[in-house]
Design a protein around this motif. Structure first.
Motif, mmCIF file in Angstrom:
data_model
loop_
_atom_site.group_PDB
_atom_site.id
_atom_site.type_symbol
_atom_site.label_atom_id
_atom_site.label_comp_id
_atom_site.label_asym_id
_atom_site.label_seq_id
_atom_site.Cartn_x
_atom_site.Cartn_y
_atom_site.Cartn_z
ATOM 1 N N TYR A 12 0.830 -1.203 0.000
ATOM 2 C CA TYR A 12 0.000 0.000 0.000
ATOM 3 C C TYR A 12 0.869 1.260 0.000
ATOM 4 C CZ TYR A 12 -3.209 3.495 1.982
ATOM 5 O OH TYR A 12 -3.936 4.618 2.229
ATOM 6 N N ALA A 13 1.859 1.306 0.891
ATOM 7 C CA ALA A 13 2.711 2.499 1.005
ATOM 8 C C ALA A 13 3.568 2.690 -0.245
ATOM 9 C CB ALA A 13 3.590 2.402 2.242
ATOM 10 N N THR A 14 4.205 1.618 -0.714
ATOM 11 C CA THR A 14 5.058 1.770 -1.905
ATOM 12 C C THR A 14 4.224 1.986 -3.163
ATOM 13 O OG1 THR A 14 5.177 -0.634 -2.110
ATOM 14 C CG2 THR A 14 6.989 0.467 -0.973
ATOM 15 N N GLY A 15 3.046 1.374 -3.231
ATOM 16 C CA GLY A 15 2.175 1.583 -4.393
ATOM 17 C C GLY A 15 1.688 3.015 -4.489
ATOM 18 N N LEU A 16 1.272 3.583 -3.367
ATOM 19 C CA LEU A 16 0.853 4.984 -3.377
ATOM 20 C C LEU A 16 2.017 5.909 -3.713
ATOM 21 C CD1 LEU A 16 -1.657 5.418 -0.423
ATOM 22 C CD2 LEU A 16 -2.114 5.463 -2.857
ATOM 23 N N THR A 22 4.657 8.997 -10.321
ATOM 24 C CA THR A 22 4.176 8.999 -11.706
ATOM 25 C C THR A 22 3.350 10.249 -11.993
ATOM 26 O OG1 THR A 22 4.113 6.590 -11.666
ATOM 27 C CG2 THR A 22 2.874 7.670 -13.411
ATOM 28 N N ALA A 23 2.589 10.699 -11.006
ATOM 29 C CA ALA A 23 1.763 11.890 -11.181
ATOM 30 C C ALA A 23 2.546 13.180 -10.974
ATOM 31 C CB ALA A 23 0.585 11.845 -10.204
ATOM 32 N N GLY A 24 3.821 13.078 -10.570
ATOM 33 C CA GLY A 24 4.656 14.261 -10.407
ATOM 34 C C GLY A 24 4.727 14.793 -8.988
ATOM 35 N N PHE A 25 4.239 14.032 -8.025
ATOM 36 C CA PHE A 25 4.292 14.455 -6.629
ATOM 37 C C PHE A 25 5.480 13.795 -5.925
ATOM 38 C CE2 PHE A 25 -0.248 14.757 -7.718
ATOM 39 C CZ PHE A 25 -0.427 16.102 -7.479
ATOM 40 N N SER A 26 5.710 14.186 -4.696
ATOM 41 C CA SER A 26 6.809 13.627 -3.916
ATOM 42 C C SER A 26 6.435 12.241 -3.388
ATOM 43 C CB SER A 26 7.130 14.555 -2.748
ATOM 44 O OG SER A 26 8.011 13.930 -1.855
ATOM 45 N N GLY A 27 7.233 11.256 -3.718
ATOM 46 C CA GLY A 27 6.997 9.913 -3.237
ATOM 47 C C GLY A 27 7.225 9.776 -1.744
ATOM 48 N N GLU A 28 8.173 10.544 -1.216
ATOM 49 C CA GLU A 28 8.470 10.473 0.212
ATOM 50 C C GLU A 28 7.297 10.961 1.059
ATOM 51 O OE1 GLU A 28 10.456 11.987 -1.992
ATOM 52 O OE2 GLU A 28 12.322 10.847 -1.980
ATOM 53 N N ILE A 29 6.724 12.089 0.646
ATOM 54 C CA ILE A 29 5.589 12.627 1.395
ATOM 55 C C ILE A 29 4.389 11.693 1.287
ATOM 56 C CG2 ILE A 29 3.956 14.553 1.538
ATOM 57 C CD1 ILE A 29 6.723 15.218 2.576
ATOM 58 N N THR A 30 4.183 11.129 0.095
ATOM 59 C CA THR A 30 3.053 10.215 -0.086
ATOM 60 C C THR A 30 3.222 8.952 0.743
ATOM 61 O OG1 THR A 30 2.825 11.081 -2.324
ATOM 62 C CG2 THR A 30 1.629 9.074 -1.799
ATOM 63 N N ALA A 31 4.440 8.405 0.791
ATOM 64 C CA ALA A 31 4.682 7.226 1.623
ATOM 65 C C ALA A 31 4.472 7.562 3.093
ATOM 66 C CB ALA A 31 6.092 6.695 1.387
ATOM 67 N N PHE A 32 4.870 8.768 3.502
ATOM 68 C CA PHE A 32 4.641 9.201 4.876
ATOM 69 C C PHE A 32 3.145 9.268 5.172
ATOM 70 C CE2 PHE A 32 3.699 12.804 7.711
ATOM 71 C CZ PHE A 32 4.253 12.313 8.877
ATOM 72 N N LEU A 33 2.379 9.862 4.265
ATOM 73 C CA LEU A 33 0.928 9.959 4.467
ATOM 74 C C LEU A 33 0.268 8.586 4.447
ATOM 75 C CD1 LEU A 33 0.142 13.160 2.375
ATOM 76 C CD2 LEU A 33 0.268 12.929 4.851
ATOM 77 N N GLY A 58 15.197 2.521 6.445
ATOM 78 C CA GLY A 58 14.673 3.623 5.631
ATOM 79 C C GLY A 58 15.083 4.982 6.151
ATOM 80 N N VAL A 59 15.087 5.143 7.461
ATOM 81 C CA VAL A 59 15.504 6.418 8.047
ATOM 82 C C VAL A 59 16.974 6.685 7.730
ATOM 83 C CG1 VAL A 59 15.944 7.578 10.249
ATOM 84 C CG2 VAL A 59 13.758 6.480 9.841
ATOM 85 N N ALA A 60 17.807 5.665 7.865
ATOM 86 C CA ALA A 60 19.237 5.833 7.563
ATOM 87 C C ALA A 60 19.449 6.177 6.093
ATOM 88 C CB ALA A 60 19.994 4.568 7.935
ATOM 89 N N VAL A 61 18.787 5.463 5.214
ATOM 90 C CA VAL A 61 18.929 5.724 3.773
ATOM 91 C C VAL A 61 18.413 7.118 3.428
ATOM 92 C CG1 VAL A 61 18.081 5.015 1.501
ATOM 93 C CG2 VAL A 61 18.931 3.305 3.094
ATOM 94 N N PHE A 62 17.308 7.529 4.049
ATOM 95 C CA PHE A 62 16.748 8.856 3.783
ATOM 96 C C PHE A 62 17.737 9.955 4.135
ATOM 97 C CE2 PHE A 62 14.491 12.571 5.487
ATOM 98 C CZ PHE A 62 13.866 13.007 4.325
ATOM 99 N N PHE A 63 18.319 9.891 5.332
ATOM 100 C CA PHE A 63 19.223 10.958 5.740
ATOM 101 C C PHE A 63 20.544 10.915 4.979
ATOM 102 C CE2 PHE A 63 16.394 11.240 9.453
ATOM 103 C CZ PHE A 63 16.128 12.600 9.365
ATOM 104 N N ILE A 64 20.995 9.735 4.606
ATOM 105 C CA ILE A 64 22.214 9.656 3.785
ATOM 106 C C ILE A 64 21.957 10.256 2.411
ATOM 107 C CG2 ILE A 64 23.745 8.039 2.594
ATOM 108 C CD1 ILE A 64 23.637 6.307 5.136
#
Length: 112
Positions: A12-16, A22-33, A58-64
């Protein structure tokens, strides 16, 4: 089963996030939501225990990745010694500061 719940939440999280990118939005924010919406489920504790290792990675990869995107201009390089000095000061000043505040507050030390 718990494995299907885990896979469903992850899908669900990765699909959203994929749809958002694909729609041009931020994937990180969408996964957070998506994670916020999953946290409202009655099975959130089961999902959280299964997701904990992935969350830590994921947190480590995000900040790196965020750090790798920084542009190290001359201003950033000039401020680096100040930042390093403040970090060292914080490390060495924290313990004496908290010890003094505890003493002033009248806290007693306990031995284990």
């Amino acid at each position: 089963s718990l494995e299907l719940l885990y896979l469903g939440a992850l899908g669900y999280a990765t699909g959203l996030a994929a749809l958002a990118v694909t729609a041009g939005f931020s994937g990180e924010i969408t996964a957070f939501l998506a994670g916020v919406s999953i946290s409202r489920l009655p099975y959130k504790m089961h999902i959280e225990t299964k997701m904990e290792p992935i969350k830590a990675l994921g947190v480590a990869v995000f900040f790196i990745s965020l750090g790798l995107k920084l542009e190290l201009g001359q201003e950033m390089l000039d401020a680096l010694p100040i930042g390093f000095g403040l970090a060292v000061f914080t490390l060495f000043a924290t313990l004496p500061l908290f010890a003094a505040l505890g003493f002033l507050a009248g806290l007693k030390s306990h031995t284990v």
